[in-house]
Design an enzyme around this catalytic site. Structure first.
Site, PDB file in Angstrom:
ATOM      1  N   ASP A   5     -10.077  -3.036  -5.767  1.00  0.00           N
ATOM      2  CA  ASP A   5      -9.493  -2.485  -4.536  1.00  0.00           C
ATOM      3  C   ASP A   5     -10.284  -1.257  -4.089  1.00  0.00           C
ATOM      4  OD1 ASP A   5      -7.840  -1.169  -2.600  1.00  0.00           O
ATOM      5  OD2 ASP A   5      -6.086  -2.151  -3.441  1.00  0.00           O
ATOM      6  N   HIS A  27      -8.194  -4.994  -0.995  1.00  0.00           N
ATOM      7  CA  HIS A  27      -6.977  -4.274  -0.638  1.00  0.00           C
ATOM      8  C   HIS A  27      -6.131  -5.145   0.278  1.00  0.00           C
ATOM      9  CE1 HIS A  27      -4.438  -0.745  -0.273  1.00  0.00           C
ATOM     10  NE2 HIS A  27      -4.384  -0.964   1.029  1.00  0.00           N
ATOM     11  N   SER A  75       0.830  -1.199   0.000  1.00  0.00           N
ATOM     12  CA  SER A  75       0.000   0.000   0.000  1.00  0.00           C
ATOM     13  C   SER A  75       0.871   1.259   0.000  1.00  0.00           C
ATOM     14  CB  SER A  75      -0.961  -0.039   1.194  1.00  0.00           C
ATOM     15  OG  SER A  75      -2.021   0.868   1.054  1.00  0.00           O
TER      16      SER A  75
END
Length: 324
Positions: A267, A296, A142
């Site tokens: 996502d 995610h 991320s």
């Protein structure tokens, strides 16, 4: 190069939100034995490290460095899982916490952010000097994935032979807007409350005297937080300036190492359209796997709900091993 992936989501987790939330829930009891320490930074502060084991200077065991996501840590489900997977490979894993994300509050007020590569650059230089014979890899999740791409694109030479990036917000402005829409607002509120609390702690500790606690509590989106806090305290004019300078997508064409980037089309944190709108001159050694469903940092597979398969813990080590 953009390619499809062999990942198939578990039939009982086909929804993006179930993939995203259940990944954390299913890992809640996992424990990984780690060695923690403080690592001094170039400006007199520190970051916290979490090792699966300390490297032996006399062997050549690969070292894999992990960078976590926004408000993540060694206790994040994806970090625990990947550290365990690295350990199972016989490699040495180390997670570098961004400032303020470990157990201790940092000495200075400036925060970590999606474009802050100072600490990973300093730590990487130290690793190269301390363990010159160990093959090294860098893995970012991320926010940490965006930092990974920006760092690798900035430096002409790094000690890392290979890298991988999972669910990275490579276009920060569009991703900041995306997480404010629909059900994704639930995730935004969760992260925003954590950011507010850590910032208010710094205000109370007199480390950010220029900020107003009342103003902090009134912020209702990540964009507003970045506009009032993240951008200005880190030398940017505002959120837009921060996003423009820090988005990893513009650094992709300068990455020299083989790199696997994994992105899910569903996502809820990221803007799919802007993420895969890649530069035309993307190097051949950059492999971009686009997956229709995965959430995610979820990517849970398997036919048995009582025996979930965490696909990232297979795919990432397999890719790294091709180059380590």
């Amino acid at each position: 190069m953009i390619s499809a992936s062999q990942f198939k989501p578990a039939w009982w987790l086909s929804n993006a939100h179930s993939q995203t939330m259940l990944a954390k829930y299913l890992k809640r009891k996992q424990h990984v034995s780690l060695i923690t320490e403080k690592f001094s930074t170039s400006d007199g502060d520190f970051v916290e490290l979490a090792w699966t084991e300390k490297p032996n200077e006399h062997d050549i065991k690969p070292i894999v460095v992990l960078l976590h996501g926004l408000e993540g840590s060694k206790d994040s489900h994806y970090a625990k899982g990947m550290l365990q997977a690295i350990k199972a490979q016989g490699w040495c894993g180390v997670l570098m916490h961004f400032r303020g994300c470990g157990e201790f509050q940092n000495r200075f007020g400036a925060s970590y952010h999606s474009g802050d590569t100072k600490d990973i650059h300093h730590f990487s230089q130290w690793l190269a000097k301390q363990y010159p014979n160990h093959p090294k890899a860098l893995v970012g999740f991320s926010l940490g994935g965006n930092v990974t791409i920006k760092y690798l694109g900035e430096v002409e030479q790094s000690p890392f032979k290979v890298a991988s990036v999972i669910c990275a917000p490579l276009d920060l402005a569009s991703c900041s807007l995306r997480i404010s829409q629909g059900f994704s607002k639930v995730y935004e509120n969760y992260l925003l409350n954590m950011l507010k609390n850590s910032t208010i702690e710094k205000i109370n500790a007199k480390k950010l005297p220029q900020l107003c606690e009342k103003k902090i509590t009134s912020l209702s989106s990540i964009w507003q937080f970045d506009d009032y806090v993240t951008g200005p305290i880190n030398g940017f004019e505002d959120a837009q300036d921060y996003y423009q300078q820090s988005s990893g997508k513009q650094f992709l064409s300068h990455v020299n190492q083989p790199c696997l980037i994994i992105h899910a089309q569903d996502d809820p944190f990221l803007s799919h359209q802007h993420i895969i709108d890649l530069p035309a001159n993307l190097p051949a050694h950059i492999k971009f796997e686009v997956i229709p469903k995965g959430g995610h940092v979820g990517f849970i597979a398997g036919n048995n709900p009582f025996r979930p398969v965490f696909w990232l813990e297979q795919r990432i080590p397999a890719f790294l091993s091709e180059h380590l």
